[in-house]
Design a protein around this motif. Structure first.
Motif, short mmCIF file in Angstrom:
data_model
loop_
_atom_site.label_atom_id
_atom_site.label_comp_id
_atom_site.label_asym_id
_atom_site.label_seq_id
_atom_site.Cartn_x
_atom_site.Cartn_y
_atom_site.Cartn_z
N GLY A 46 -13.51 -2.05 -1.11
CA GLY A 46 -14.01 -3.39 -1.42
C GLY A 46 -14.01 -3.65 -2.91
N ASP A 76 -2.40 -5.67 -0.30
CA ASP A 76 -3.24 -5.48 0.89
C ASP A 76 -3.38 -3.98 1.11
OD1 ASP A 76 -4.57 -5.60 3.26
OD2 ASP A 76 -2.92 -6.49 4.40
N LYS A 131 0.84 -1.20 0.00
CA LYS A 131 0.00 0.00 0.00
C LYS A 131 0.88 1.26 0.00
CE LYS A 131 -3.55 1.98 3.06
NZ LYS A 131 -4.36 1.67 4.26
N SER A 164 -8.89 3.20 6.07
CA SER A 164 -8.51 2.78 4.73
C SER A 164 -9.48 3.31 3.68
CB SER A 164 -8.47 1.26 4.64
OG SER A 164 -8.17 0.86 3.32
N ASP A 197 -5.88 -2.88 3.44
CA ASP A 197 -6.75 -2.81 4.61
C ASP A 197 -8.18 -2.47 4.20
OD1 ASP A 197 -4.56 -3.25 6.42
OD2 ASP A 197 -3.99 -1.16 6.13
N ALA A 198 -8.63 -3.05 3.09
CA ALA A 198 -9.96 -2.76 2.55
C ALA A 198 -11.05 -3.26 3.49
CB ALA A 198 -10.12 -3.40 1.17
N ILE A 199 -12.22 -2.65 3.39
CA ILE A 199 -13.32 -3.00 4.28
C ILE A 199 -13.77 -4.45 4.11
CG2 ILE A 199 -14.14 -0.63 4.54
CD1 ILE A 199 -16.36 -1.28 2.54
N ASP A 200 -13.58 -5.03 2.91
CA ASP A 200 -13.96 -6.43 2.71
C ASP A 200 -12.78 -7.37 2.94
OD1 ASP A 200 -12.41 -5.99 0.45
OD2 ASP A 200 -13.97 -6.58 -0.98
N GLU A 201 -11.65 -6.82 3.38
CA GLU A 201 -10.41 -7.55 3.68
C GLU A 201 -9.76 -8.16 2.43
OE1 GLU A 201 -11.04 -10.20 6.98
OE2 GLU A 201 -11.70 -8.56 8.27
N GLY A 202 -10.28 -7.82 1.25
CA GLY A 202 -9.69 -8.31 0.01
C GLY A 202 -8.54 -7.41 -0.43
N LYS A 203 -7.72 -7.95 -1.31
CA LYS A 203 -6.62 -7.16 -1.86
C LYS A 203 -7.15 -6.24 -2.96
CE LYS A 203 -2.91 -10.16 -0.53
NZ LYS A 203 -1.59 -10.63 -0.88
#
Length: 161
Positions: free
Chosen positions: A65, A93, A27, A61, A95-101
């Protein structure tokens, strides 16, 4: 009916500000690379841009998503809003709200004297990138020109002149 944004897309995003397969392993390195690019086009130093983006990320972040991040910040000395759209070579990574990259990053830089533009541009970017079809076109674009065309068509469809 959607409210039209206050400016055409060409006033904040131009083909030269679209990057395909940006290689950045984290990031922070994505933000550094995009701050450096923005500095070359804006006349504002890379460090103030990077600092503004980093400070915004510390608040929470901008990874929204679906593989999308929309880093944004107001920047002193910036003459006009500036957008940069990057498709990353490899997802990172964020730190997206859906924890996806994240593999699509749309940076919005706003003059410190025009904070009202920030919400309009952020809303516009989010609305465009919410479309699964637009995200697919961005991910499949063979080059920066095709990627710019995909985002411009999505913008024109959402906000017809």
């Amino acid at each position: 009916m959607s409210e039209a944004p206050s400016m055409p897309i060409s006033e904040f995003l131009v083909p030269e500000h679209v990057l395909v397969d940006l290689a950045a392993p984290s990031k922070q390195s994505v933000l550094e690379a995009l701050a450096t690019k923005a500095a070359a086009w804006s006349g504002v130093g890379a460090q103030p841009i990077f600092t503004a983006l980093s400070n915004r990320e510390q608040l929470g972040s901008t990874g929204v998503g679906q593989g999308i991040a929309i880093p944004h910040a107001t920047v002193a000395g910036l003459a006009a809003p500036l957008g940069l759209l990057a498709r990353l070579a490899r997802p990172v990574d964020f730190d997206a709200i859906d924890e996806g990259k994240v593999d699509i990053v749309f940076v919005l830089l706003i003059p410190a004297t025009d904070r009202a533009a920030a919400l309009k541009l952020l809303s516009t970017a989010a609305r465009i990138l919410r479309s699964e079809e637009t995200r697919a076109l961005i991910r499949a674009a063979p080059d920066a020109g095709a990627l710019y065309e995909a985002i411009s068509e999505a913008y024109d469809t959402q906000f017809p002149g």
